[in-house]
Design an enzyme around this catalytic site. Structure first.
Site, PDB file in Angstrom:
ATOM      1  N   LYS A 151     112.765   7.263 -13.423  1.00 38.78           N
ATOM      2  CA  LYS A 151     111.699   7.997 -12.734  1.00 38.78           C
ATOM      3  C   LYS A 151     111.948   7.907 -11.228  1.00 38.78           C
ATOM      4  CE  LYS A 151     106.562   7.867 -12.788  1.00 38.78           C
ATOM      5  NZ  LYS A 151     105.409   7.131 -13.386  1.00 38.78           N
ATOM      6  N   SER A 190     102.173  10.247 -15.866  1.00 39.16           N
ATOM      7  CA  SER A 190     102.956  10.766 -14.772  1.00 39.16           C
ATOM      8  C   SER A 190     104.467  10.720 -14.982  1.00 39.16           C
ATOM      9  CB  SER A 190     102.619   9.981 -13.503  1.00 39.16           C
ATOM     10  OG  SER A 190     103.004   8.640 -13.616  1.00 39.16           O
ATOM     11  N   SER A 212     100.940   6.121 -18.049  1.00 36.38           N
ATOM     12  CA  SER A 212     102.008   7.038 -17.634  1.00 36.38           C
ATOM     13  C   SER A 212     103.352   6.901 -18.328  1.00 36.38           C
ATOM     14  CB  SER A 212     102.235   6.929 -16.136  1.00 36.38           C
ATOM     15  OG  SER A 212     101.270   7.688 -15.469  1.00 36.38           O
TER      16      SER A 212
END
Ligand code: GLN
Length: 484
Positions: free
Chosen positions: A77, A152, A176
């Site tokens: 990420k 997310s 997330s």
């Protein structure tokens, strides 16, 4: 090859059926062809990846420090600092930020010999549940391109589901990792708070943030957790406790395991298809010898409110550092220093981030602190106590990961409150600091993945992984692939 698991790839690499260079090339090609549609990557680091692959091939042929990750192409990420590679946190304020060091998670992946393909899209500063809050572009769900991948860590989950990397590492502050994993039909694990170092991971809410694997199956989850977990002197909240080999007990089965079903997690308003799939998954575990017990987590109804006070308070404090002085964007201004701060933050942060900074600043301000932040912290303790009490009568808790499968893009952007409710089942786990995992447990009639969430005792990731492995081996939902 692109849909191979880490353990599958690792066998092929060891048997010289495939080189790390070939595997890396194959993923880079796949990204080239499908990422125009999926948009799971903010940055693809072609050259560094190929260089790392050459080194991995050398390690493999010399038999030098070979681990199950040596030569395996993965992504991370874009919240993890990567030395020499742009790290944006999907924000304009960090659009051109190139860190001079690696986050501990990245360093450990590299030390294990993994090849880092690039940086996955996400909601700006990890605030969101759909990846639509990225300042750059939204990511699509590979199962249905007009739907969100969750968030997310939506870029990470979509990249794994679309065969653009063997695995990714995401972060989870209120869901997330688990919620996007559920939306994209992959396995997502949020470890115990402190199990994985937060050093070099851009902070959102420091008492809740935790990094963890997003993978194609449970074995891969254990392999990544083995590599990234463990004490790190650079993060004072990282735990000193010894870690087991998380791959060791995977196949030991669920006979006698007590699985708690909290009545507060089967609520009105959840999609009946989700409920049916989760109940069928629980039946499967029962068939394998697990004992099902009804439990209660009575303070669940306060979790979303508590989270949006605690997380925003911490965010308002953490994000104060982005002021145009030390790194990232600086907006030119004619006025004084304060004026420069204001213009930079106004231009650099998106609407959701500003909303959270304002909420957090409000709940921490004098006169409101006792009524909001302090009260929320007290209720947080009650939520933690609920889990302690529940784990006296069960070993694992089973729930849906989210109340619905992936929703349509644009459906919830105008209504932050409905968006916040996507995390209704995942948030309590972060407040209590316990581990949680999402595993695919079915498809809706529209062909969208459904997630089963398992929650465990503090430091007991091994039991979660064991239960998830038993379920996965019996059902095989993790082998379903999207058509893109
Ligand atoms: N969706 C939640 C939020 O918007 C959780 C995000 C996260 O876990 N980083 O805050």
């Amino acid at each position: 090859m692109i849909f191979e698991t880490i353990h599958g790839l690792s066998k092929k690499l060891a048997a010289k059926e495939l080189s790390a260079f070939e595997a890396t090339k194959a993923y880079l090609n796949r990204i080239e062809t499908v990422d125009k549609k999926v948009r799971a990557f903010i940055t693809v680091s072609h050259e560094d990846a190929l260089k790392a692959a050459v080194e991995a091939d050398k390690r493999l042929s010399d038999g030098d420090r070979v681990t199950p990750l040596t030569g395996v192409p993965v992504a991370v990420k874009d919240i993890f600092c990567t030395s020499g590679i742009r790290t944006t946190c999907a924000s304009k304020i960090l659009e051109n930020f190139v860190p001079p060091f690696d986050a501990t998670v990245v360093k450990r992946l590299k030390d294990a010999g993994a090849v880092i393909l690039g940086k996955n899209n996400m909601d700006e500063f990890a605030m969101g549940s759909s990846t639509e809050n990225s300042a750059f572009f939204p990511t699509s769900n590979p199962w249905s391109l007009d739907r969100v991948p969750g968030g997310s860590s939506g870029g990470s989950a979509a990249a794994v589901a679309a065969g653009e990397c063997a695995a990714s590492v995401g972060t989870d502050t209120g869901g997330s990792i688990r919620q996007p994993a559920g939306c994209c039909g992959v396995v997502g694990l949020k470890p115990t708070y402190g199990r994985v170092s937060r050093f070099g991971m851009i902070a959102f809410a420091s008492s809740l943030d935790q990094a963890g694997p997003i993978t194609r199956d449970v074995t891969d989850s254990a392999i990544i957790l083995n590599a990234i977990s463990g004490r790190d002197d650079l993060d004072s909240t990282s735990l000193k406790e010894d870690k087991p080999d998380f791959t060791a007990g995977l196949a030991s089965g669920v006979r006698g395991l007590r699985i708690g079903i909290p009545k507060e997690y089967f609520i009105e308003g959840m999609d009946p298809e989700v409920e049916a799939a989760v109940r069928a998954a629980i039946d499967e575990l029962k068939k394998q010898g697990a004992q099902i017990v009804d439990i209660t987590l009575p303070h669940t109804e306060y979790a979303v409110s508590v989270y949006y006070l605690v997380a925003t308070a911490e965010a308002s404090s953490n994000l104060a550092r982005f002021d145009g002085v030390k790194y990232g964007l600086r907006t030119e201004s004619e006025g004084n220093l304060l004026d420069m701060y204001k213009r930079t933050r106004d231009a650099g942060f998106g609407p959701e981030v500003k909303r959270r900074i304002m909420l957090g600043t409000y709940s921490l301000s004098s006169g409101y602190y006792d009524a909001y932040y302090k009260k929320a912290s007290q209720v947080r303790t009650l939520i933690t106590n609920d889990f302690d009490a529940a784990f006296k009568s069960c070993d694992v808790i089973a729930t849906p990961t989210a109340p619905t499968a992936a929703f349509k893009r644009g459906e919830k952007v105008k209504d932050p409150l409905t968006m916040y409710l996507s995390d209704i089942f995942t948030i309590s786990c972060n407040l209590a600091g316990i581990p949680g995992l999402s595993i695919p447990c079915g498809l809706t009639k529209d062909g969208l993945p459904i997630g089963l969430q398992l929650l465990g005792r503090r430091l007991d990731e091994a039991t979660l992984l064991k239960a998830a492995f038993a379920y996965e081996q019996a059902t095989g939902w993790h082998k379903k692939r999207p058509q893109i």
